[in-house]
Design a protein around this motif. Structure first.
Motif, short mmCIF file in Angstrom:
data_model
loop_
_atom_site.label_atom_id
_atom_site.label_comp_id
_atom_site.label_asym_id
_atom_site.label_seq_id
_atom_site.Cartn_x
_atom_site.Cartn_y
_atom_site.Cartn_z
N GLY A 228 0.83 -1.20 0.00
CA GLY A 228 0.00 0.00 0.00
C GLY A 228 0.86 1.25 0.00
N ASN A 229 0.19 2.38 0.22
CA ASN A 229 0.89 3.66 0.19
C ASN A 229 0.90 4.35 1.56
N LEU A 230 -0.28 4.39 2.22
CA LEU A 230 -0.42 5.10 3.50
C LEU A 230 -0.87 4.15 4.60
N THR A 231 -0.37 4.42 5.82
CA THR A 231 -0.80 3.64 6.99
C THR A 231 -2.01 4.31 7.61
N ARG A 232 -3.13 3.51 7.76
CA ARG A 232 -4.37 4.06 8.31
C ARG A 232 -4.51 3.79 9.81
N LEU A 233 -4.04 2.63 10.27
CA LEU A 233 -4.27 2.25 11.67
C LEU A 233 -3.23 1.21 12.08
N ILE A 234 -2.71 1.37 13.34
CA ILE A 234 -1.84 0.36 13.95
C ILE A 234 -2.44 0.05 15.32
N PHE A 235 -2.63 -1.25 15.63
CA PHE A 235 -3.24 -1.60 16.93
C PHE A 235 -2.79 -2.98 17.36
N ARG A 236 -2.98 -3.23 18.66
CA ARG A 236 -2.71 -4.54 19.25
C ARG A 236 -4.04 -5.13 19.68
N ASP A 237 -4.32 -6.38 19.26
CA ASP A 237 -5.62 -6.97 19.60
C ASP A 237 -5.53 -7.66 20.96
N VAL A 238 -6.65 -8.24 21.35
CA VAL A 238 -6.72 -8.86 22.67
C VAL A 238 -5.85 -10.11 22.77
N LYS A 239 -5.42 -10.63 21.63
CA LYS A 239 -4.52 -11.79 21.62
C LYS A 239 -3.05 -11.36 21.51
N LEU B 203 -9.97 2.36 -2.19
CA LEU B 203 -8.96 2.63 -1.20
C LEU B 203 -9.56 2.60 0.20
N ILE B 204 -8.78 2.13 1.15
CA ILE B 204 -9.19 2.16 2.56
C ILE B 204 -8.93 3.56 3.10
N LEU B 205 -9.95 4.14 3.74
CA LEU B 205 -9.82 5.50 4.24
C LEU B 205 -9.60 5.57 5.75
N LYS B 206 -10.22 4.60 6.50
CA LYS B 206 -10.16 4.68 7.97
C LYS B 206 -10.41 3.30 8.54
N GLY B 207 -9.92 3.07 9.75
CA GLY B 207 -10.16 1.81 10.44
C GLY B 207 -10.30 2.03 11.93
N ASP B 208 -11.10 1.15 12.60
CA ASP B 208 -11.28 1.28 14.05
C ASP B 208 -11.41 -0.12 14.65
N TYR B 209 -10.61 -0.38 15.69
CA TYR B 209 -10.63 -1.68 16.33
C TYR B 209 -11.34 -1.59 17.67
N SER B 210 -12.24 -2.59 17.89
CA SER B 210 -12.98 -2.67 19.16
C SER B 210 -12.49 -3.90 19.92
N ALA B 211 -11.85 -3.65 21.06
CA ALA B 211 -11.34 -4.76 21.86
C ALA B 211 -12.45 -5.55 22.51
N SER B 212 -13.61 -4.91 22.71
CA SER B 212 -14.72 -5.59 23.41
C SER B 212 -15.28 -6.75 22.60
N ASN B 213 -15.42 -6.57 21.32
CA ASN B 213 -15.95 -7.67 20.49
C ASN B 213 -14.91 -8.24 19.51
N HIS B 214 -13.69 -7.70 19.66
CA HIS B 214 -12.58 -8.20 18.85
C HIS B 214 -12.88 -8.10 17.35
N LYS B 215 -13.44 -6.92 16.97
CA LYS B 215 -13.79 -6.71 15.57
C LYS B 215 -13.14 -5.43 15.06
N LEU B 216 -12.86 -5.46 13.76
CA LEU B 216 -12.24 -4.31 13.09
C LEU B 216 -13.23 -3.77 12.07
N THR B 217 -13.48 -2.49 12.17
CA THR B 217 -14.35 -1.83 11.21
C THR B 217 -13.48 -1.05 10.21
N VAL B 218 -13.69 -1.32 8.94
CA VAL B 218 -12.89 -0.71 7.89
C VAL B 218 -13.79 0.08 6.96
N VAL B 219 -13.40 1.35 6.75
CA VAL B 219 -14.16 2.23 5.85
C VAL B 219 -13.33 2.45 4.59
#
Length: 508
Positions: A88-99, A133-149
């Motif tokens: 890819g070209n740009l980094t949208r999100l960096i995160f650590r999951d519950v695992k 193109l991916i514009l944004k991302g959000d990780y929810s630790a509560s349900n261990h899901k990633l939302t990608v826009v």
């Protein structure tokens, strides 16, 4: 606070806050927004275009254009770019999951950090096409899901259900082309230095159209590089040498498999550095050197041979002069002494058999022979006219009181030059021919004709009683004349019958 321009976003991190800029990099602030440090290209960041930042430990992950960087202990300790799996070209999100796994979401892919590389989770279809193109991302630790826009849709990914595809199929070599001509892949592979277009074509490893297996290549000890075309590896020019080509397949989830057999090939250099040309050149040089040395030795041998020949000729000439002095001058001196004795013992009356004219004749012949001998010995180089004039002078003196009429004719268009050996040799031959006329022919007329155009021809013709040329034998003066003529580059022919004799001396 350090100088930060065009602030784009502010992220909460363990240290406090991360303030990102598309121009000046990343600034780290504490909880009270006090400046801690500034990270940009000057202190190791690969790009000042920073889009996101993540830190839940002492390590800060900085998302920038075409890669991410790890900041630890106030320095960049690791960079993840295309060589380490960043896509890819740009980094949208960096995160650590519950695992406790580190994920990176770019504008094209979802990547999982595995040890020191990033592996794309290509089995998850986030984008519908290459334009999306991916514009944004959000990780929810509560349900261990990633939302990608993305530009076209919103996708929710359950990370618990992501199972990386570990199956990778190795590719195989399909064909090899050089300058658009196919070669046998089973043979030893050689390319000429002028083969500018070399192609290696490999088989497809994806069983379905949605497969995203990529091929990488490595030459000798170089780093792995991706194919620019899906299944074809092209080279426009490779330097002379031996090469080992390795190919590996990398599936959509980053798992790879190297093709078992390396492709060994050789690029031949220009013909003038190949072994056969070098051997040929050495042989040719050796032959040239041999011929050169042989030619030098040959010239030395010829020079030495000529020196010996000249020495031999000089020795023969010395013997010839000695013989002439003995046979001719000696004979005339003996005759002269005998005639003087007869005059002394006689009454010297009228009718005496020996007269003073007879004594004078012998003395003049002795003088002519001496002058001719001195001329031969005294001249180093001469020409045909000088030689012929001297011979005429000698012949007239030699025959002046005898009843032999001498006729001279010449047709000299080319006044050839001679060295001393050749000049004296020609003189000796025609001198001996004239003496033979005087001694043996019983002639009353002799004709001497010299012709010089392209070649020299000399005729000496008398009207004597002749002889049979077939009766010539070794040791005869005519045989010696022929041998002398041959050594000078001439040929002596003898024609004789009852009407007279003709001696022909002509240049070969």
């Amino acid at each position: 606070m350090g100088a930060v321009h065009n602030i784009e976003n502010l992220f909460k991190i363990k240290q406090g806050y991360g303030m990102v800029s598309y121009e000046s990099g990343l600034s780290i602030l504490d909880e009270k927004l006090n400046f801690i440090s500034h990270i940009n290209k000057k202190n190791g960041l690969h790009s000042n275009f920073v889009t996101t930042v993540f830190a839940d430990t002492d390590t800060v992950y900085i998302g920038a254009r075409k890669g991410i960087a790890q900041w630890y202990d106030n320095k960049i300790v690791k960079t993840f770019k295309a060589e380490e799996g960043f896509s890819g070209n740009l980094t949208r999100l960096i995160f650590r999951d519950v695992k406790n796994r580190i994920w990176v979401l770019t504008d094209k892919d979802l990547l999982l950090k595995t040890k020191n590389i990033l592996k794309p989770i290509g089995s998850i279809r986030i984008l519908d096409n290459h334009e999306d193109l991916i514009l944004k991302g959000d990780y929810s630790a509560s349900n261990h899901k990633l939302t990608v826009v993305s530009k076209n849709k919103i996708t929710v990914i359950d990370l618990d259900k992501i199972v990386p595809n570990t199956m990778v199929k190795s590719t195989e070599i399909s064909k090899i082309l050089h300058d658009a001509e196919e070669i046998n892949v089973k043979d030893n592979i050689y390319f000429e230095d002028h083969n500018r277009d070399i192609q290696f074509v490999f088989s497809s490893v994806d069983k379905n159209l949605l497969g995203k297996t990529s091929l990488f290549y490595k030459i000798n000890d170089d780093a792995w590089k991706p194919f620019k075309e899906p299944r074809t590896l092209k080279f426009s020019h490779i330097d002379e040498g031996k090469y080992s080509l390795q190919i590996k397949s990398v599936n959509e989830d980053g798992y790879e498999k190297v093709m078992p057999n390396k492709i060994e090939f050789t690029v031949l250099g220009p013909f003038y550095i190949r072994w056969w040309f070098i051997v040929f050149t050495l042989l040719l040089a050796g032959l040239f050197l041999y011929n050169y040395v042989n030619e030098i030795n040959k010239k030395k041998y010829i020079k030495r041979l000529n020196q010996l020949r000249v020495k031999h000729q000089l020795e023969n000439e010395r013997k010839r002069i000695s013989r002439d002095l003995h046979d001719n001058i000696g004979a005339y001196v003996t005759s002269l002494i005998s005639k003087i004795d007869k005059i002394k013992n006689s009454e010297n009356t009228i009718g005496t058999a020996v007269t003073y004219d007879d004594v004078r004749l012998d003395a003049e012949k002795i003088l002519a022979l001496l002058r001719q001998t001195i001329w031969v010995l005294g001249n180093k180089d001469t020409n045909l006219i000088a030689l012929y004039d001297n011979f005429k002078s000698y012949a007239l003196k030699f025959l002046q009181t005898d009843d032999i009429k001498i006729i001279f004719e010449e047709e000299i268009e080319n006044n050839r030059k001679f060295d001393a050996t050749t000049g004296s040799g020609i003189f000796r031959i025609i001198q001996e021919a004239l003496q033979n006329v005087y001694k043996h022919a019983h002639a009353n007329k002799v004709e001497i004709n010299v012709i010089s155009k392209n070649k020299i021809i000399i005729y000496i013709k008398d009207n004597g009683h002749g002889f049979n040329p077939d009766n010539l034998r070794d040791g005869n003066g005519l045989i010696n004349m022929k041998e002398r003529a041959r050594e000078l580059g001439f040929k002596l022919n003898i024609y004789s019958d009852s009407s007279g004799t003709t001696i022909e001396l002509y240049e070969m």
